[in-house]
Design an enzyme around this catalytic site. Sequence first.
Site, PDB file in Angstrom:
ATOM      1  N   ARG A 104      52.616  -5.559-127.404  1.00 22.50           N
ATOM      2  CA  ARG A 104      51.334  -6.009-127.916  1.00 22.50           C
ATOM      3  C   ARG A 104      51.336  -6.256-129.416  1.00 22.50           C
ATOM      4  NH1 ARG A 104      47.856  -4.126-128.761  1.00 22.50           N
ATOM      5  NH2 ARG A 104      46.145  -5.460-128.210  1.00 22.50           N
ATOM      6  N   CYS A 128      46.911  -3.043-121.759  1.00 24.57           N
ATOM      7  CA  CYS A 128      48.100  -2.254-121.430  1.00 24.57           C
ATOM      8  C   CYS A 128      47.599  -0.980-120.739  1.00 24.57           C
ATOM      9  CB  CYS A 128      48.884  -1.924-122.685  1.00 24.57           C
ATOM     10  SG  CYS A 128      48.037  -0.725-123.691  1.00 24.57           S
ATOM     11  N   ARG A 133      42.809  -3.167-125.149  1.00 24.01           N
ATOM     12  CA  ARG A 133      43.492  -3.570-126.382  1.00 24.01           C
ATOM     13  C   ARG A 133      43.006  -4.938-126.893  1.00 24.01           C
ATOM     14  NH1 ARG A 133      48.111  -0.340-126.860  1.00 24.01           N
ATOM     15  NH2 ARG A 133      48.023  -0.857-129.060  1.00 24.01           N
ATOM     16  N   PRO A 134      41.707  -5.085-127.134  1.00 17.81           N
ATOM     17  CA  PRO A 134      41.178  -6.384-127.606  1.00 17.81           C
ATOM     18  C   PRO A 134      41.703  -6.745-128.990  1.00 17.81           C
ATOM     19  CG  PRO A 134      39.530  -4.670-127.826  1.00 17.81           C
ATOM     20  CD  PRO A 134      40.685  -4.047-127.102  1.00 17.81           C
ATOM     21  N   ASP A 136      39.641  -9.079-130.812  1.00 20.52           N
ATOM     22  CA  ASP A 136      38.497  -9.844-131.330  1.00 20.52           C
ATOM     23  C   ASP A 136      38.304  -9.653-132.832  1.00 20.52           C
ATOM     24  OD1 ASP A 136      37.860  -7.177-130.372  1.00 20.52           O
ATOM     25  OD2 ASP A 136      35.806  -7.581-130.995  1.00 20.52           O
ATOM     26  N   LEU A 137      38.577  -8.463-133.326  1.00 25.51           N
ATOM     27  CA  LEU A 137      38.360  -8.230-134.769  1.00 25.51           C
ATOM     28  C   LEU A 137      39.437  -8.914-135.615  1.00 25.51           C
ATOM     29  CD1 LEU A 137      37.251  -4.489-134.715  1.00 25.51           C
ATOM     30  CD2 LEU A 137      35.853  -6.566-134.588  1.00 25.51           C
ATOM     31  N   ASP A 317      48.000   9.136-131.241  1.00 29.07           N
ATOM     32  CA  ASP A 317      49.374   9.041-130.729  1.00 29.07           C
ATOM     33  C   ASP A 317      50.037  10.404-130.584  1.00 29.07           C
ATOM     34  OD1 ASP A 317      50.126   5.932-132.484  1.00 29.07           O
ATOM     35  OD2 ASP A 317      48.921   6.377-130.712  1.00 29.07           O
ATOM     36  N   ILE A 339      39.645   7.075-129.390  1.00 30.21           N
ATOM     37  CA  ILE A 339      40.185   5.758-129.753  1.00 30.21           C
ATOM     38  C   ILE A 339      40.411   4.879-128.533  1.00 30.21           C
ATOM     39  CG2 ILE A 339      42.079   4.538-130.917  1.00 30.21           C
ATOM     40  CD1 ILE A 339      40.567   6.324-132.857  1.00 30.21           C
ATOM     41  N   ARG A 409      60.780   2.901-125.890  1.00 25.56           N
ATOM     42  CA  ARG A 409      60.070   1.981-126.791  1.00 25.56           C
ATOM     43  C   ARG A 409      59.797   2.633-128.135  1.00 25.56           C
ATOM     44  NH1 ARG A 409      54.969   1.047-125.020  1.00 25.56           N
ATOM     45  NH2 ARG A 409      54.849  -0.157-126.930  1.00 25.56           N
TER      46      ARG A 409
HETATM   47  C1  EPZ Z   1      47.834   0.892-133.494  1.00 25.84           C
HETATM   48  O1  EPZ Z   1      47.415   0.119-132.387  1.00 25.84           O
HETATM   49  C2  EPZ Z   1      49.109   1.594-133.053  1.00 25.84           C
HETATM   50  N1  EPZ Z   1      50.132   0.594-132.742  1.00 25.84           N
HETATM   51  C3  EPZ Z   1      48.812   2.459-131.822  1.00 25.84           C
HETATM   52  O2  EPZ Z   1      50.011   3.151-131.494  1.00 25.84           O
HETATM   53  C4  EPZ Z   1      47.731   3.471-132.190  1.00 25.84           C
HETATM   54  O3  EPZ Z   1      47.395   4.223-131.050  1.00 25.84           O
HETATM   55  C5  EPZ Z   1      46.494   2.750-132.720  1.00 25.84           C
HETATM   56  O4  EPZ Z   1      46.851   1.883-133.823  1.00 25.84           O
HETATM   57  C6  EPZ Z   1      45.421   3.723-133.213  1.00 25.84           C
HETATM   58  O5  EPZ Z   1      45.943   4.529-134.215  1.00 25.84           O
HETATM   59  C7  EPZ Z   1      50.768  -0.013-133.766  1.00 25.84           C
HETATM   60  O6  EPZ Z   1      50.521   0.230-134.938  1.00 25.84           O
HETATM   61  C8  EPZ Z   1      51.815  -1.030-133.384  1.00 25.84           C
HETATM   62  P1  EPZ Z   1      43.587  -0.369-133.203  1.00 25.84           P
HETATM   63  P2  EPZ Z   1      46.255  -1.005-132.570  1.00 25.84           P
HETATM   64  O7  EPZ Z   1      43.419  -1.833-133.413  1.00 25.84           O
HETATM   65  O8  EPZ Z   1      46.287  -1.545-133.932  1.00 25.84           O
HETATM   66  C9  EPZ Z   1      39.538  -1.287-130.890  1.00 25.84           C
HETATM   67  C10 EPZ Z   1      51.746   3.884-130.115  1.00 25.84           C
HETATM   68  O9  EPZ Z   1      51.715   4.746-129.231  1.00 25.84           O
HETATM   69  N2  EPZ Z   1      39.755  -2.685-131.307  1.00 25.84           N
HETATM   70  O10 EPZ Z   1      43.591   0.536-134.394  1.00 25.84           O
HETATM   71  O11 EPZ Z   1      46.367  -1.930-131.414  1.00 25.84           O
HETATM   72  C11 EPZ Z   1      40.561  -0.812-129.872  1.00 25.84           C
HETATM   73  O12 EPZ Z   1      40.157  -1.127-128.549  1.00 25.84           O
HETATM   74  C12 EPZ Z   1      50.631   2.867-130.212  1.00 25.84           C
HETATM   75  O13 EPZ Z   1      52.637   3.786-131.006  1.00 25.84           O
HETATM   76  C13 EPZ Z   1      38.800  -3.636-130.996  1.00 25.84           C
HETATM   77  O14 EPZ Z   1      37.789  -3.339-130.349  1.00 25.84           O
HETATM   78  O15 EPZ Z   1      44.940  -0.118-132.407  1.00 25.84           O
HETATM   79  C14 EPZ Z   1      40.588   0.669-130.109  1.00 25.84           C
HETATM   80  O16 EPZ Z   1      39.530   1.289-129.410  1.00 25.84           O
HETATM   81  C15 EPZ Z   1      49.671   2.965-129.043  1.00 25.84           C
HETATM   82  N3  EPZ Z   1      39.009  -4.926-131.392  1.00 25.84           N
HETATM   83  C16 EPZ Z   1      40.313   0.816-131.611  1.00 25.84           C
HETATM   84  O17 EPZ Z   1      39.747  -0.442-132.005  1.00 25.84           O
HETATM   85  C17 EPZ Z   1      40.121  -5.302-132.109  1.00 25.84           C
HETATM   86  O18 EPZ Z   1      40.245  -6.490-132.470  1.00 25.84           O
HETATM   87  C18 EPZ Z   1      41.530   1.085-132.463  1.00 25.84           C
HETATM   88  O19 EPZ Z   1      42.487   0.102-132.135  1.00 25.84           O
HETATM   89  C19 EPZ Z   1      41.079  -4.312-132.407  1.00 25.84           C
HETATM   90  C20 EPZ Z   1      40.867  -3.011-132.012  1.00 25.84           C
END
Ligand code: EPZ
Length: 441
Positions: A104, A128, A133-134, A136-137, A317, A339, A409
Amino acid sequence: MDKIRIIGGRPLKGQIYIGGAKNAALPLMAASLLTDEPVHFRNIPDLADITSMAILLEHLGVDIGQGMDIDTTGQLSVPTPLMKFHAHHIKTTTAPYDLVRKMRASILVLGPLLARMGQSVISMPGGCAIGTRPIDLHLRALEALGAEITLDEGYVHARAPKGLKGTTFTFPLITVTGTENVLMAACLAEGETKLINVAREPEVIDLANCLVSMGAKINGIGTDTLVIEGVDRLSGTTHTVIPDRIETGTYAIGALMTHGDVTLLNTKLDMLPTFIPTLQDAGAIIEELPNGLRVSSTGRINGVDIMTEPYPGFPTDLQAQFMALMCTADGASMITETIWENRFMHVPELQRLGANIIVHNASAMVRGTKKLSGAQVMATDLRASVSLILAGLVSHGETIVNRVYHLDRGYEQVENKLAACGIEIERIKGEPHEPEDKRVA
Ligand code: EPZ
């Protein structure tokens, strides 16, 4: 598909070298797209997700090479490979589904491609195991910078023919890769960009510091507001990837769970400001060392409540790993996941080992039990898989963890690192695994 077999009951004792942070290396690799000069990274971990990102970058036209390098910064105890990423000529701005679906974080090439080339077509990464995992932001923030974005047949079509323009954008919720994607794009936008309510994870800070070393103008690094003054171009650099704080926390938990005594090297205590005190409340003795930390046990494991939050809160995590610890605590623990909407898939597998866990919506009540019993269990996602390995360390008899491609991974050579610390553990090779449409976190 490989399996990992563990015979429980032994304490974790010895030294473990912590690798470079997966979640810092991935955006850093994507940042190489922002310049036509070579970018060199030290301490990039050898992981399946890193390979997936490298394959995608090569598809886009990035030349990737590797050489050995003795770290002159003194930050690392052992020589690490120096990897070169040279986006001298980008041959396509399209990131196809069959590459993006594997990981992703591929979405992190969107911002850099848009900023450097004025366009990008990237497959929607899709959900996933742990959630929808949207993105949109990511897209709203890039539109605020002037990008024209349409979605068509599962692909994001992004264009900025006249370049990106600085703006002020407030993230309605904290997103790590959302912050990283837009931060990279803003570095080459015209004028000033102010990003409010950004993620402050150490991996975001590491990316920002690397971008500054490439010539980006960024203020507010480490705070919830970043102010970026766009520049015309960025130059190459050499950057050392920060240590993996999640790997650090994982093995620290293993030391307490098994009442062992482990020295974690090439890592830092200050990247886990909430986790460390929580682990001490749970019964760990933690000593800071010049190049890492030593973790041993008071002899008890206390039930401690946790709630996952964006940095500097308790990392999501490390939630699954901490739950494994609480399964054998003297007491109860309420674990709340704020989260991700589906990050309790390790619960039924831990229950197969005899854990006493009840889930209500976003909270799990764990009542510690004296003994877990080994069994066959199934890994479902990256962090769930390592929580099953940890539980196997303290389960009586044999535990077999299936589908360990999830583990590979994000964790380098888990079985070797644990075996070197006295654990009876081995990998049972299976036929190669290609996750057909198994989207991964
Ligand atoms: C990062 O994912 C990490 N991955 C994740 O680690 C980690 O769990 C996560 O941040 C939170 O700390 C990487 O850095 C590669 P988010 P990310 O955007 O960026 C919502 C691992 O195990 N959201 O911070 O994809 C989302 O649904 C992985 O190493 C929106 O709604 O996470 C979630 O509830 C798993 N719209 C929250 O925000 C968006 O456009 C936080 O997601 C983006 C996110």
